[in-house]
Structures are given as C-alpha cells and as structure tokens.
Design a protein around this motif. Structure first.
Motif, PDB file in Angstrom:
ATOM      1  N   ALA A  69      -2.956 -55.330 -56.644  1.00 13.00           N
ATOM      2  CA  ALA A  69      -1.750 -56.138 -56.403  1.00 13.00           C
ATOM      3  C   ALA A  69      -1.073 -56.370 -57.747  1.00 13.00           C
ATOM      4  O   ALA A  69      -1.691 -56.880 -58.683  1.00 13.00           O
ATOM      5  N   VAL A  70       0.210 -55.989 -57.831  1.00 13.88           N
ATOM      6  CA  VAL A  70       0.974 -56.118 -59.074  1.00 13.88           C
ATOM      7  C   VAL A  70       2.210 -56.962 -58.783  1.00 13.88           C
ATOM      8  O   VAL A  70       2.880 -56.775 -57.775  1.00 13.88           O
ATOM      9  N   ASN A  71       2.498 -57.882 -59.689  1.00 14.98           N
ATOM     10  CA  ASN A  71       3.666 -58.745 -59.530  1.00 14.98           C
ATOM     11  C   ASN A  71       4.754 -58.346 -60.515  1.00 14.98           C
ATOM     12  O   ASN A  71       4.997 -59.012 -61.511  1.00 14.98           O
ATOM     13  N   GLY A  72       5.401 -57.232 -60.205  1.00 16.08           N
ATOM     14  CA  GLY A  72       6.496 -56.771 -61.049  1.00 16.08           C
ATOM     15  C   GLY A  72       6.007 -56.133 -62.331  1.00 16.08           C
ATOM     16  O   GLY A  72       4.827 -55.882 -62.510  1.00 16.08           O
ATOM     17  N   GLY A  73       6.951 -55.811 -63.214  1.00 18.75           N
ATOM     18  CA  GLY A  73       6.627 -55.171 -64.477  1.00 18.75           C
ATOM     19  C   GLY A  73       7.296 -53.821 -64.565  1.00 18.75           C
ATOM     20  O   GLY A  73       8.350 -53.595 -63.974  1.00 18.75           O
ATOM     21  N   PHE A  74       6.659 -52.894 -65.285  1.00 22.37           N
ATOM     22  CA  PHE A  74       7.197 -51.538 -65.351  1.00 22.37           C
ATOM     23  C   PHE A  74       6.062 -50.538 -65.512  1.00 22.37           C
ATOM     24  O   PHE A  74       4.951 -50.875 -65.907  1.00 22.37           O
ATOM     25  N   MET A  75       6.380 -49.279 -65.173  1.00 23.14           N
ATOM     26  CA  MET A  75       5.440 -48.180 -65.262  1.00 23.14           C
ATOM     27  C   MET A  75       6.035 -47.135 -66.192  1.00 23.14           C
ATOM     28  O   MET A  75       7.231 -46.845 -66.132  1.00 23.14           O
ATOM     29  N   GLU A  76       5.195 -46.587 -67.067  1.00 25.30           N
ATOM     30  CA  GLU A  76       5.612 -45.490 -67.936  1.00 25.30           C
ATOM     31  C   GLU A  76       4.622 -44.348 -67.766  1.00 25.30           C
ATOM     32  O   GLU A  76       3.411 -44.549 -67.831  1.00 25.30           O
ATOM     33  N   MET A  77       5.150 -43.149 -67.524  1.00 29.60           N
ATOM     34  CA  MET A  77       4.321 -41.952 -67.433  1.00 29.60           C
ATOM     35  C   MET A  77       4.685 -41.039 -68.585  1.00 29.60           C
ATOM     36  O   MET A  77       5.861 -40.701 -68.773  1.00 29.60           O
ATOM     37  N   SER A  78       3.691 -40.654 -69.373  1.00 32.05           N
ATOM     38  CA  SER A  78       3.920 -39.755 -70.495  1.00 32.05           C
ATOM     39  C   SER A  78       2.585 -39.130 -70.892  1.00 32.05           C
ATOM     40  O   SER A  78       1.569 -39.831 -70.988  1.00 32.05           O
ATOM     41  N   ASN A  79       2.578 -37.816 -71.111  1.00 29.82           N
ATOM     42  CA  ASN A  79       1.371 -37.114 -71.575  1.00 29.82           C
ATOM     43  C   ASN A  79       0.141 -37.387 -70.713  1.00 29.82           C
ATOM     44  O   ASN A  79      -0.941 -37.645 -71.217  1.00 29.82           O
ATOM     45  N   ASN A  80       0.319 -37.367 -69.403  1.00 30.76           N
ATOM     46  CA  ASN A  80      -0.759 -37.582 -68.432  1.00 30.76           C
ATOM     47  C   ASN A  80      -1.413 -38.961 -68.537  1.00 30.76           C
ATOM     48  O   ASN A  80      -2.580 -39.136 -68.172  1.00 30.76           O
ATOM     49  N   VAL A  81      -0.658 -39.927 -69.027  1.00 26.40           N
ATOM     50  CA  VAL A  81      -1.096 -41.324 -69.023  1.00 26.40           C
ATOM     51  C   VAL A  81      -0.041 -42.131 -68.283  1.00 26.40           C
ATOM     52  O   VAL A  81       1.130 -42.144 -68.661  1.00 26.40           O
ATOM     53  N   CYS A  82      -0.475 -42.788 -67.214  1.00 25.87           N
ATOM     54  CA  CYS A  82       0.395 -43.675 -66.442  1.00 25.87           C
ATOM     55  C   CYS A  82       0.022 -45.101 -66.825  1.00 25.87           C
ATOM     56  O   CYS A  82      -1.063 -45.582 -66.478  1.00 25.87           O
ATOM     57  N   SER A  83       0.897 -45.749 -67.587  1.00 28.66           N
ATOM     58  CA  SER A  83       0.641 -47.112 -68.048  1.00 28.66           C
ATOM     59  C   SER A  83       1.519 -48.073 -67.263  1.00 28.66           C
ATOM     60  O   SER A  83       2.727 -47.858 -67.145  1.00 28.66           O
ATOM     61  N   ILE A  84       0.888 -49.108 -66.735  1.00 28.09           N
ATOM     62  CA  ILE A  84       1.610 -50.141 -66.000  1.00 28.09           C
ATOM     63  C   ILE A  84       1.437 -51.448 -66.750  1.00 28.09           C
ATOM     64  O   ILE A  84       0.314 -51.848 -67.055  1.00 28.09           O
ATOM     65  N   VAL A  85       2.565 -52.057 -67.082  1.00 23.84           N
ATOM     66  CA  VAL A  85       2.552 -53.366 -67.730  1.00 23.84           C
ATOM     67  C   VAL A  85       3.115 -54.344 -66.709  1.00 23.84           C
ATOM     68  O   VAL A  85       4.241 -54.176 -66.230  1.00 23.84           O
ATOM     69  N   ALA A  86       2.310 -55.338 -66.350  1.00 18.97           N
ATOM     70  CA  ALA A  86       2.691 -56.262 -65.287  1.00 18.97           C
ATOM     71  C   ALA A  86       2.467 -57.706 -65.722  1.00 18.97           C
ATOM     72  O   ALA A  86       1.620 -57.983 -66.565  1.00 18.97           O
ATOM     73  N   ASP A  87       3.237 -58.605 -65.105  1.00 23.24           N
ATOM     74  CA  ASP A  87       3.045 -60.035 -65.360  1.00 23.24           C
ATOM     75  C   ASP A  87       1.637 -60.456 -64.955  1.00 23.24           C
ATOM     76  O   ASP A  87       0.970 -61.214 -65.636  1.00 23.24           O
ATOM     77  N   SER A  88       1.211 -59.963 -63.791  1.00 18.86           N
ATOM     78  CA  SER A  88      -0.149 -60.197 -63.325  1.00 18.86           C
ATOM     79  C   SER A  88      -0.548 -59.053 -62.412  1.00 18.86           C
ATOM     80  O   SER A  88       0.302 -58.387 -61.823  1.00 18.86           O
ATOM     81  N   ALA A  89      -1.852 -58.814 -62.328  1.00 18.60           N
ATOM     82  CA  ALA A  89      -2.383 -57.743 -61.487  1.00 18.60           C
ATOM     83  C   ALA A  89      -3.821 -58.096 -61.117  1.00 18.60           C
ATOM     84  O   ALA A  89      -4.560 -58.639 -61.937  1.00 18.60           O
ATOM     85  N   GLU A  90      -4.170 -57.788 -59.870  1.00 20.47           N
ATOM     86  CA  GLU A  90      -5.537 -58.040 -59.404  1.00 20.47           C
ATOM     87  C   GLU A  90      -6.009 -56.884 -58.548  1.00 20.47           C
ATOM     88  O   GLU A  90      -5.286 -56.437 -57.660  1.00 20.47           O
ATOM     89  N   ARG A  91      -7.221 -56.422 -58.813  1.00 20.11           N
ATOM     90  CA  ARG A  91      -7.826 -55.406 -57.962  1.00 20.11           C
ATOM     91  C   ARG A  91      -8.170 -56.051 -56.627  1.00 20.11           C
ATOM     92  O   ARG A  91      -8.486 -57.243 -56.556  1.00 20.11           O
ATOM     93  N   ALA A  92      -8.131 -55.256 -55.569  1.00 18.45           N
ATOM     94  CA  ALA A  92      -8.396 -55.771 -54.221  1.00 18.45           C
ATOM     95  C   ALA A  92      -9.722 -56.524 -54.168  1.00 18.45           C
ATOM     96  O   ALA A  92      -9.808 -57.608 -53.590  1.00 18.45           O
ATOM     97  N   ARG A  93     -10.752 -55.975 -54.796  1.00 20.56           N
ATOM     98  CA  ARG A  93     -12.080 -56.593 -54.736  1.00 20.56           C
ATOM     99  C   ARG A  93     -12.140 -57.949 -55.441  1.00 20.56           C
ATOM    100  O   ARG A  93     -13.055 -58.734 -55.209  1.00 20.56           O
ATOM    101  N   ASP A  94     -11.171 -58.233 -56.308  1.00 25.81           N
ATOM    102  CA  ASP A  94     -11.165 -59.494 -57.060  1.00 25.81           C
ATOM    103  C   ASP A  94     -10.291 -60.575 -56.431  1.00 25.81           C
ATOM    104  O   ASP A  94     -10.253 -61.703 -56.925  1.00 25.81           O
TER     105      ASP A  94
END
Length: 146
Positions: A69-94
């Motif tokens: 679960a991500v609450n906004g932010g942005f995603m950058e894809m470059s050189n086979n790295v997908c980086s997501i910078v988000a205000d907050s994020a939680e894995r389903a299990r957490d």
C-alpha cells in the motif's frame, strides 16, 4: 547471463527508510494517468503516483505477487531499477486490519462532520484519509502473502 536480462530491482523508500527491496519480473504502479506495468529493460521514466497498491511479481516466487500500500509519491525507472519514493508504504503482511478498519470509520465520521459544517478543507483531508484506509484494507485482504 540471459536470466539476469529479464530482472529488475524494485525498491520502495519512505521518509522512515527502505520498505521493500527485491528482484522482480514485473511491477505495476498506480499513476495519475492509470496503471503502469514495468518490466526489465523498460525505457527510463518518472511518474507521479496516487494512493493505491504496488504489485510486484518477484523472480524468486513465480506466480506470487507482493502487494504494498503506497500513499502517493513517484516512481522512477532507470537501468533496470524501479525506485518508488512514497510518503508512506506498507507491505500487505504488515498492515493491521483492525487499525485500518478503525481509520476508515474515523474518516467516514470526519466526512459527515465536515459536510454538516460545510468545511471544504476538512472534507478534502477526510476524503484522503478514507482513500488511504480503503487502500490499506484492500491491500491487506488481497495480498496476505505480501
């Protein structure tokens, strides 16, 4: 190595630090213009994200997707790295489903109060809080293995 050419690294970072870091064959994010699927060797791209889930198909667990679960932010894809910078994020299990349900109920009450007081600023804040709670509930229920 041929297999390595079809792998990308997905990492999700919040102000609190690294939330997620795995190798994947596919990542799907919710952008301001709709869902975007990213695979290895994708052209460089930067996209703003909305409140929603990020789905990651890991290479070490075929047929299984992690959901975050991500609450906004942005995603950058470059050189086979997908980086997501988000205000907050939680894995389903957490995600604590009881807390998420309580947050949904609080947000619904805040929306009703804001409507009755004609407070547009509070109404907007409460609607965002409701979106975040619903997203967390959805991710938790859909991605229990995440």
């Amino acid at each position: 190595m041929v297999a390595e050419q079809n792998v990308l690294t997905v990492n999700i970072v919040t102000p609190d630090g690294l939330v997620y870091d795995h190798h994947a064959s596919l990542v799907v994010v919710k952008t301001t213009t709709g869902d975007m699927g990213i695979m290895a060797n994708h052209e460089p791209v930067v996209a703003p994200l909305v409140i929603g889930e990020v789905r990651v198909r890991r290479v070490d667990s075929p047929g299984h997707e992690n959901m975050i679960a991500v609450n906004g932010g942005f995603m950058e894809m470059s050189n086979n790295v997908c980086s997501i910078v988000a205000d907050s994020a939680e894995r389903a299990r957490d995600i604590d489903l009881t807390r998420a349900e309580a947050a949904r109920k609080r947000a619904e009450r805040r929306i009703e109060d804001a409507k009755s007081h004609r407070d547009q600023d509070e109404l907007q804040r409460a609607q965002v809080a409701l979106q975040r709670a619903i997203n967390r509930i959805h991710v938790r229920k859909s991605g229990l293995g995440g």
